[in-house]
Write a protein that holds these residues in place. Structure first.
Motif, PDB file in Angstrom:
ATOM      1  N   VAL A 301       0.861  -1.189   0.000  1.00 50.27           N
ATOM      2  CA  VAL A 301       0.000   0.000   0.000  1.00 50.27           C
ATOM      3  C   VAL A 301       0.893   1.234   0.000  1.00 50.27           C
ATOM      4  N   LEU A 302       0.618   2.151  -0.915  1.00 48.25           N
ATOM      5  CA  LEU A 302       1.376   3.398  -1.005  1.00 48.25           C
ATOM      6  C   LEU A 302       0.444   4.570  -0.737  1.00 48.25           C
ATOM      7  N   ALA A 303       0.773   5.388   0.260  1.00 46.61           N
ATOM      8  CA  ALA A 303       0.008   6.606   0.545  1.00 46.61           C
ATOM      9  C   ALA A 303       0.579   7.733  -0.297  1.00 46.61           C
ATOM     10  N   CYS A 304      -0.299   8.437  -1.008  1.00 47.84           N
ATOM     11  CA  CYS A 304       0.188   9.412  -1.989  1.00 47.84           C
ATOM     12  C   CYS A 304      -0.766  10.588  -2.085  1.00 47.84           C
ATOM     13  N   ASP A 305      -0.211  11.820  -2.113  1.00 47.11           N
ATOM     14  CA  ASP A 305      -0.992  12.992  -2.521  1.00 47.11           C
ATOM     15  C   ASP A 305      -0.290  13.584  -3.745  1.00 47.11           C
ATOM     16  N   ALA A 306       0.610  14.538  -3.546  1.00 48.63           N
ATOM     17  CA  ALA A 306       1.450  14.993  -4.653  1.00 48.63           C
ATOM     18  C   ALA A 306       2.826  14.338  -4.574  1.00 48.63           C
ATOM     19  N   ASP A 307       2.980  13.456  -3.570  1.00 48.26           N
ATOM     20  CA  ASP A 307       4.234  12.726  -3.409  1.00 48.26           C
ATOM     21  C   ASP A 307       3.904  11.430  -2.682  1.00 48.26           C
ATOM     22  N   VAL A 308       4.775  10.448  -2.772  1.00 47.22           N
ATOM     23  CA  VAL A 308       4.568   9.190  -2.070  1.00 47.22           C
ATOM     24  C   VAL A 308       5.159   9.314  -0.668  1.00 47.22           C
ATOM     25  N   HIS A 309       4.300   9.137   0.362  1.00 54.04           N
ATOM     26  CA  HIS A 309       4.729   9.341   1.743  1.00 54.04           C
ATOM     27  C   HIS A 309       5.090   8.048   2.450  1.00 54.04           C
ATOM     28  N   ALA A 310       4.459   6.939   2.064  1.00 49.29           N
ATOM     29  CA  ALA A 310       4.721   5.681   2.757  1.00 49.29           C
ATOM     30  C   ALA A 310       4.404   4.525   1.837  1.00 49.29           C
ATOM     31  N   ALA A 311       5.184   3.470   1.942  1.00 49.15           N
ATOM     32  CA  ALA A 311       4.933   2.224   1.225  1.00 49.15           C
ATOM     33  C   ALA A 311       5.127   1.089   2.205  1.00 49.15           C
ATOM     34  N   SER A 312       4.112   0.239   2.380  1.00 46.06           N
ATOM     35  CA  SER A 312       4.215  -0.816   3.374  1.00 46.06           C
ATOM     36  C   SER A 312       3.500  -2.067   2.897  1.00 46.06           C
ATOM     37  N   ARG A 313       4.011  -3.212   3.336  1.00 48.12           N
ATOM     38  CA  ARG A 313       3.346  -4.488   3.093  1.00 48.12           C
ATOM     39  C   ARG A 313       2.311  -4.682   4.190  1.00 48.12           C
ATOM     40  N   ARG A 331      -0.358  10.021 -10.560  1.00 48.18           N
ATOM     41  CA  ARG A 331       0.656   9.503 -11.475  1.00 48.18           C
ATOM     42  C   ARG A 331       1.921   9.131 -10.719  1.00 48.18           C
ATOM     43  N   ILE A 332       2.273   9.937  -9.700  1.00 51.58           N
ATOM     44  CA  ILE A 332       3.478   9.676  -8.915  1.00 51.58           C
ATOM     45  C   ILE A 332       3.334   8.368  -8.147  1.00 51.58           C
ATOM     46  N   GLY A 333       2.150   8.151  -7.574  1.00 51.45           N
ATOM     47  CA  GLY A 333       1.923   6.909  -6.854  1.00 51.45           C
ATOM     48  C   GLY A 333       1.942   5.697  -7.753  1.00 51.45           C
ATOM     49  N   ILE A 334       1.343   5.833  -8.950  1.00 48.41           N
ATOM     50  CA  ILE A 334       1.332   4.715  -9.898  1.00 48.41           C
ATOM     51  C   ILE A 334       2.752   4.400 -10.366  1.00 48.41           C
ATOM     52  N   GLU A 335       3.526   5.442 -10.655  1.00 47.59           N
ATOM     53  CA  GLU A 335       4.912   5.224 -11.078  1.00 47.59           C
ATOM     54  C   GLU A 335       5.724   4.552  -9.974  1.00 47.59           C
ATOM     55  N   ALA A 336       5.500   4.978  -8.721  1.00 55.22           N
ATOM     56  CA  ALA A 336       6.215   4.362  -7.605  1.00 55.22           C
ATOM     57  C   ALA A 336       5.819   2.899  -7.446  1.00 55.22           C
ATOM     58  N   ALA A 337       4.538   2.606  -7.666  1.00 52.54           N
ATOM     59  CA  ALA A 337       4.083   1.224  -7.570  1.00 52.54           C
ATOM     60  C   ALA A 337       4.757   0.348  -8.626  1.00 52.54           C
ATOM     61  N   LEU A 338       4.821   0.863  -9.854  1.00 50.42           N
ATOM     62  CA  LEU A 338       5.424   0.088 -10.943  1.00 50.42           C
ATOM     63  C   LEU A 338       6.930  -0.039 -10.790  1.00 50.42           C
ATOM     64  N   ALA A 339       7.528   0.808  -9.955  1.00 51.08           N
ATOM     65  CA  ALA A 339       8.976   0.755  -9.746  1.00 51.08           C
ATOM     66  C   ALA A 339       9.360  -0.068  -8.519  1.00 51.08           C
ATOM     67  N   LEU A 340       8.390  -0.706  -7.860  1.00 46.49           N
ATOM     68  CA  LEU A 340       8.701  -1.536  -6.707  1.00 46.49           C
ATOM     69  C   LEU A 340       9.627  -2.682  -7.104  1.00 46.49           C
ATOM     70  N   PRO A 341      10.441  -3.196  -6.155  1.00 42.38           N
ATOM     71  CA  PRO A 341      11.365  -4.297  -6.478  1.00 42.38           C
ATOM     72  C   PRO A 341      10.667  -5.480  -7.158  1.00 42.38           C
ATOM     73  N   GLU A 342       9.464  -5.810  -6.690  1.00 47.98           N
ATOM     74  CA  GLU A 342       8.661  -6.823  -7.381  1.00 47.98           C
ATOM     75  C   GLU A 342       7.515  -6.101  -8.083  1.00 47.98           C
ATOM     76  N   ARG A 343       7.633  -5.971  -9.373  1.00 46.89           N
ATOM     77  CA  ARG A 343       6.651  -5.198 -10.149  1.00 46.89           C
ATOM     78  C   ARG A 343       5.260  -5.822 -10.009  1.00 46.89           C
ATOM     79  N   PRO A 344       4.259  -5.026  -9.621  1.00 43.25           N
ATOM     80  CA  PRO A 344       2.916  -5.594  -9.429  1.00 43.25           C
ATOM     81  C   PRO A 344       2.235  -5.924 -10.754  1.00 43.25           C
ATOM     82  N   GLY A 345       1.418  -6.957 -10.728  1.00 44.00           N
ATOM     83  CA  GLY A 345       0.593  -7.271 -11.888  1.00 44.00           C
ATOM     84  C   GLY A 345      -0.710  -6.497 -11.884  1.00 44.00           C
ATOM     85  N   VAL A 346      -1.106  -6.016 -10.702  1.00 41.55           N
ATOM     86  CA  VAL A 346      -2.349  -5.259 -10.544  1.00 41.55           C
ATOM     87  C   VAL A 346      -2.061  -4.031  -9.683  1.00 41.55           C
TER      88      VAL A 346
END
Length: 391
Positions: A301-313, A331-346
């Protein structure tokens, strides 16, 4: 059996259709079947109307007109279909169901100034308020409640006096749905021009023309389908050799595996988001992911407004920290999600929609859960579910 006075009966239908023109198409779709085995009038699910000649003879035309409208209301409101969705314990008592359905109909008809025969069923006879649905009334009716049998077009259980099956004259289920929609549209037009329509009919027409869809069911279906789609990709692995290796001496063949996809949830924590709706939607998403097995360390889960503040399992909505509260750019949150070490399928985005979106789709499945009825839509290629406060 005395001969049915068809002139009187059809004169009553003509009066009902003339006084309530929005019901005319439905009324004239009913097929008359004379029967000495019904006490008054009744309908089956094929829109056949069974009529007692004795009842017609003793009932004034204004009251007959009211009974015509009463019977067609059972069919328009799909009472038999709704009765079939009741718990099994309630379905067995067809006359008690009929009482509840008559309560739903008659309060509208009486409020509309229609004449009905003596002995009619009303909510107030049971100490209940007008304006309810029959499913609500059924919960409060005594077990002894009974009334005249309005037929399988009401409670869903065919009487032994009904014509078996759908053979002969009648209305098909597809035609019945078309009649319901046509009648609802006619009611809308009548309301715009004259402004007079009972509250129950207004509610019914609104539901037919703008059905309320449970966003939880839609969101759950979208998440399940996306996870299944992402899990459809297969790959080879040597961790578990193929069983075919035994046939080839000295050769180790890889086996196919179907990996469980990683899922990222991007949560809009900008100042415009409502906390209650956001928490509810997040809880629904994480619950569905647990059901399909994509829980535990498979969800970020990534918390995001105009920047990504937290990413946690996380494994539940209670473990999420929603930081932020500034502007909005998912867009910033989506880009951060796609850049995770394990790229999400969803990737699932929970947002009020007031955000820019990526210009083109990625290889990941993207679902937008839009919080609020007025949320602006994302691009057409984004799968969209609207999360509203309708219960």
């Amino acid at each position: 059996m005395a001969e049915l006075d068809r002139v009187k009966l059809l004169a009553a239908r003509y009066r009902a259709a003339t006084d309530r023109p929005y019901l005319a198409s439905a009324l004239y779709s009913l097929t008359v079947v004379p029967s000495s085995r019904v006490p008054t009038m009744a309908v089956d699910r094929h829109w056949r109307c069974y009529v007692s000649s004795a009842f017609v003879a003793e009932t004034p035309v204004p009251e007959l007109a009211g009974v015509w409208i009463h019977e067609v209301a059972h069919l328009l409101r799909d009472h038999h279909g709704r009765a079939e969705r009741l718990p099994a314990a309630d379905q067995s008592d067809r006359l008690r169901i009929n009482v509840a359905q008559d309560c739903e109909i008659n309060d509208d008809l009486l409020a509309d100034g229609l004449a009905l025969p003596d002995g009619r069923v009303e909510p107030r006879a049971f100490g209940l308020d007008a304006g309810g649905l029959f499913e609500e009334y059924l919960l409060h009716l005594p077990r002894s409640a009974t009334c005249s049998d309005c037929g399988s077009g009401a409670h869903g259980t065919p009487g032994d006096w009904e014509i078996a099956g759908s053979g002969g004259p009648g209305v098909s289920p597809v035609e019945a749905e078309a009649l319901r929609r046509h009648t609802a549209e006619a009611m809308r037009g009548h309301q715009r021009s004259r402004g007079t329509l009972p509250a129950g009919w207004r509610r019914w027409a609104d539901q037919v023309l703008e059905p309320t869809v449970d966003w939880r069911r839609v969101l759950a279906g979208a998440v399940r389908e996306a996870v299944a789609w992402a899990a459809g990709a297969v790959d080879y692995t040597y961790r578990r050799p193929s069983r075919r290796s035994a046939a080839l001496r000295g050769v180790v063949l890889p086996s196919l595996r179907r990996p469980l996809p990683a899922v990222a949830i991007v949560v809009d924590t900008s100042g415009s988001m409502g906390e209650d709706e956001l928490a509810e939607a997040l809880g629904e998403v994480t619950g569905v992911l647990r059901e399909v097995g994509a829980g535990g360390n498979r969800v970020t889960v990534l918390a995001c407004d105009a920047d990504v503040h937290a990413a946690s399992r996380v494994t539940s909505a209670q473990q999420v920290t929603l930081a932020g509260g500034g502007g909005t750019d998912m867009r910033i949150g989506i880009e951060a999600a796609l850049a995770l070490p394990e790229r999400p399928g969803v990737v699932i985005v929970l947002t009020d929609g007031y955000t820019p979106w990526p210009e083109e789709p990625s290889s990941a499945r993207l679902i937008a859960a839009l919080i609020g009825e007025d949320a602006p839509p994302p691009p057409a290629w984004v799968e969209t579910v609207r999360v509203t406060d309708r219960r």
